[in-house]
Every structure is written in C-alpha cells, then in structure tokens.
Scaffold this motif. Structure first.
Motif, PDB file in Angstrom:
ATOM      1  N   GLN A  47       0.806  -0.850   0.238  1.00 24.69           N
ATOM      2  CA  GLN A  47      -0.141  -0.114  -0.257  1.00 24.69           C
ATOM      3  C   GLN A  47       1.290   1.374   0.316  1.00 24.69           C
ATOM      4  O   GLN A  47       0.691   2.094  -0.774  1.00 24.69           O
ATOM      5  N   LEU A  48       1.432   1.252   1.258  1.00 21.63           N
ATOM      6  CA  LEU A  48       2.986   2.223   0.497  1.00 21.63           C
ATOM      7  C   LEU A  48       3.554   2.613  -0.136  1.00 21.63           C
ATOM      8  O   LEU A  48       3.894   3.563  -1.081  1.00 21.63           O
ATOM      9  N   ARG A  49       4.074   1.225  -1.200  1.00 21.63           N
ATOM     10  CA  ARG A  49       4.696   1.376  -2.407  1.00 21.63           C
ATOM     11  C   ARG A  49       3.817   2.393  -3.085  1.00 21.63           C
ATOM     12  O   ARG A  49       4.434   3.147  -4.546  1.00 21.63           O
ATOM     13  N   GLN A  50       2.365   2.312  -3.047  1.00 22.97           N
ATOM     14  CA  GLN A  50       1.484   2.567  -4.569  1.00 22.97           C
ATOM     15  C   GLN A  50       1.466   3.678  -4.137  1.00 22.97           C
ATOM     16  O   GLN A  50       0.964   4.570  -4.917  1.00 22.97           O
ATOM     17  N   LEU A  51       1.228   4.319  -2.604  1.00 26.49           N
ATOM     18  CA  LEU A  51       0.841   5.396  -2.555  1.00 26.49           C
ATOM     19  C   LEU A  51       1.859   6.640  -3.277  1.00 26.49           C
ATOM     20  O   LEU A  51       2.279   7.560  -3.678  1.00 26.49           O
ATOM     21  N   PHE A  52       3.703   6.205  -2.909  1.00 24.00           N
ATOM     22  CA  PHE A  52       4.771   6.131  -3.240  1.00 24.00           C
ATOM     23  C   PHE A  52       4.620   6.804  -5.092  1.00 24.00           C
ATOM     24  O   PHE A  52       4.892   8.165  -5.330  1.00 24.00           O
ATOM     25  N   GLU A  73      13.569  12.755  -6.778  1.00 25.62           N
ATOM     26  CA  GLU A  73      14.839  12.258  -6.244  1.00 25.62           C
ATOM     27  C   GLU A  73      14.747  12.050  -5.214  1.00 25.62           C
ATOM     28  O   GLU A  73      14.809  11.263  -3.801  1.00 25.62           O
ATOM     29  N   ARG A  74      14.011  13.142  -4.616  1.00 26.74           N
ATOM     30  CA  ARG A  74      13.779  13.457  -2.843  1.00 26.74           C
ATOM     31  C   ARG A  74      12.548  12.125  -2.342  1.00 26.74           C
ATOM     32  O   ARG A  74      12.567  11.658  -0.989  1.00 26.74           O
ATOM     33  N   LEU A  75      11.898  11.941  -3.443  1.00 29.76           N
ATOM     34  CA  LEU A  75      10.415  11.467  -2.805  1.00 29.76           C
ATOM     35  C   LEU A  75      11.046   9.808  -2.967  1.00 29.76           C
ATOM     36  O   LEU A  75      10.558   9.227  -2.342  1.00 29.76           O
ATOM     37  N   ASP A  76      12.171   9.392  -3.577  1.00 33.73           N
ATOM     38  CA  ASP A  76      12.757   8.229  -3.425  1.00 33.73           C
ATOM     39  C   ASP A  76      13.644   8.118  -1.793  1.00 33.73           C
ATOM     40  O   ASP A  76      13.672   7.199  -1.707  1.00 33.73           O
ATOM     41  N   GLU A  77      14.066   9.248  -2.103  1.00 38.36           N
ATOM     42  CA  GLU A  77      14.642   9.144  -0.528  1.00 38.36           C
ATOM     43  C   GLU A  77      13.612   8.640   0.151  1.00 38.36           C
ATOM     44  O   GLU A  77      14.088   8.263   1.804  1.00 38.36           O
ATOM     45  N   LEU A  78      12.301   9.531   0.771  1.00 35.50           N
ATOM     46  CA  LEU A  78      11.665   9.239   1.633  1.00 35.50           C
ATOM     47  C   LEU A  78      11.673   7.955   1.613  1.00 35.50           C
ATOM     48  O   LEU A  78      10.470   7.508   2.636  1.00 35.50           O
ATOM     49  N   GLU A  79      10.979   7.789   0.334  1.00 34.19           N
ATOM     50  CA  GLU A  79      10.243   6.155   0.627  1.00 34.19           C
ATOM     51  C   GLU A  79      11.154   5.306   0.896  1.00 34.19           C
ATOM     52  O   GLU A  79      10.677   4.298   2.046  1.00 34.19           O
ATOM     53  N   GLY A 112       1.486  14.747   3.764  1.00 34.66           N
ATOM     54  CA  GLY A 112       0.494  13.665   3.709  1.00 34.66           C
ATOM     55  C   GLY A 112       1.198  12.074   4.011  1.00 34.66           C
ATOM     56  O   GLY A 112      -0.106  11.511   4.853  1.00 34.66           O
ATOM     57  N   VAL A 113       2.119  12.227   3.217  1.00 36.90           N
ATOM     58  CA  VAL A 113       2.914  10.596   3.863  1.00 36.90           C
ATOM     59  C   VAL A 113       2.642  10.512   4.956  1.00 36.90           C
ATOM     60  O   VAL A 113       2.971   9.736   6.025  1.00 36.90           O
ATOM     61  N   LEU A 114       3.528  11.786   5.921  1.00 32.72           N
ATOM     62  CA  LEU A 114       4.196  11.907   7.356  1.00 32.72           C
ATOM     63  C   LEU A 114       3.209  11.217   8.244  1.00 32.72           C
ATOM     64  O   LEU A 114       3.633  10.577   9.108  1.00 32.72           O
TER      65      LEU A 114
END
Length: 140
Positions: A47-52, A73-79, A112-114
């Motif tokens: 589910q988290l992978r799909q969110l990203f 890139e920042r989103l990749d780092e966050l994931e 929203g992710v946090l």
C-alpha cells in the motif's frame, strides 16, 4: 488577604498503585504502549509503495520541469527512509524541509505521507522517541 502574582500553577496528585513514568507540566506529551507493536505486513508495505507511485505521478504531471527530477529524487529518498528496516527520521525531516523550501505547493503531499497511519505503524516499531519525533515533524 493573600495575593497571587502571575504565572502558571501546575500540580499533580497520584494515588493508589501507580507504576511507570509520569510527567506533570506544560506541553507534555506521553505515549504508552503495552507489548510489542504489530509488525507491518507485506500488504501494508505494498500500500505504501502504491502511495509513492501515485505521488511520483502527481509530481511528474504537475511539478515545474526544472524541478521534476530533484523532486522525484527527494520522494525516492523519502520512500527509502520510510521503508528502511529502521525508519530514517532525519531523512524524512530533510525531505519535508526541501519541499517546503523548493516546492511549497507540494509540501502537503510529503506531510500526507508523514501522517499516514502506515508510516506511523512503521515508525512505531522504532520506539517511542521515534514516534514523538515523527509527531513533531508532521506538525511543523
């Protein structure tokens, strides 16, 4: 006649069989958990992978062209920070601050992710101090 000057009055009374930590004061937040946190399931991680995946699509479609690559890139780092065996709260904080500074219109996506309950569950496995750190980060 007694006169009271300004300031706060804080008191606490504890009776009976009280065990564990107690704090009395202003702006205190405590978390208590009995037992080990429930493990994060593979379905929840998916589910988290799909969110990203969805967030990357939004950034790709809407971010200014000159900032798309950096934002993704920042989103990749966050994931990676969220999905790590021990969540990397410093990276989560860095990514949020990057979006606030560079792409403030997308900072809500990161927040929203946090605040996502699955992220909370993952961070909970790292302990109470990690949960408190995430709570502070989500509120900034």
């Amino acid at each position: 006649m007694s006169q009271t000057t300004g300031g706060d009055h804080i008191s606490g009374t504890f009776t009976g069989n009280v065990t564990g930590q107690v704090a009395v004061g202003k702006n205190i937040s405590q978390t208590h958990q009995v037992g080990a946190p429930e493990p994060v399931t593979e379905a929840e991680r998916e589910q988290l992978r799909q969110l990203f995946v969805q967030l990357r699509a939004e950034l790709a479609a809407q971010a200014p062209p000159e900032q798309k690559a950096s934002a993704i890139e920042r989103l990749d780092e966050l994931e990676e920070a969220v999905q790590a065996e021990e969540p990397d709260l410093n990276t989560m904080e860095y990514v949020k601050r990057w979006f606030l500074k560079k792409l403030p219109t997308f900072a809500g996506l990161v927040t929203g992710v946090l605040v996502n309950p699955l992220v909370g569950k993952i961070v909970q496995s790292a302990g109470d101090s990690a949960v408190e750190h995430l709570d502070r980060l989500a509120k900034e």
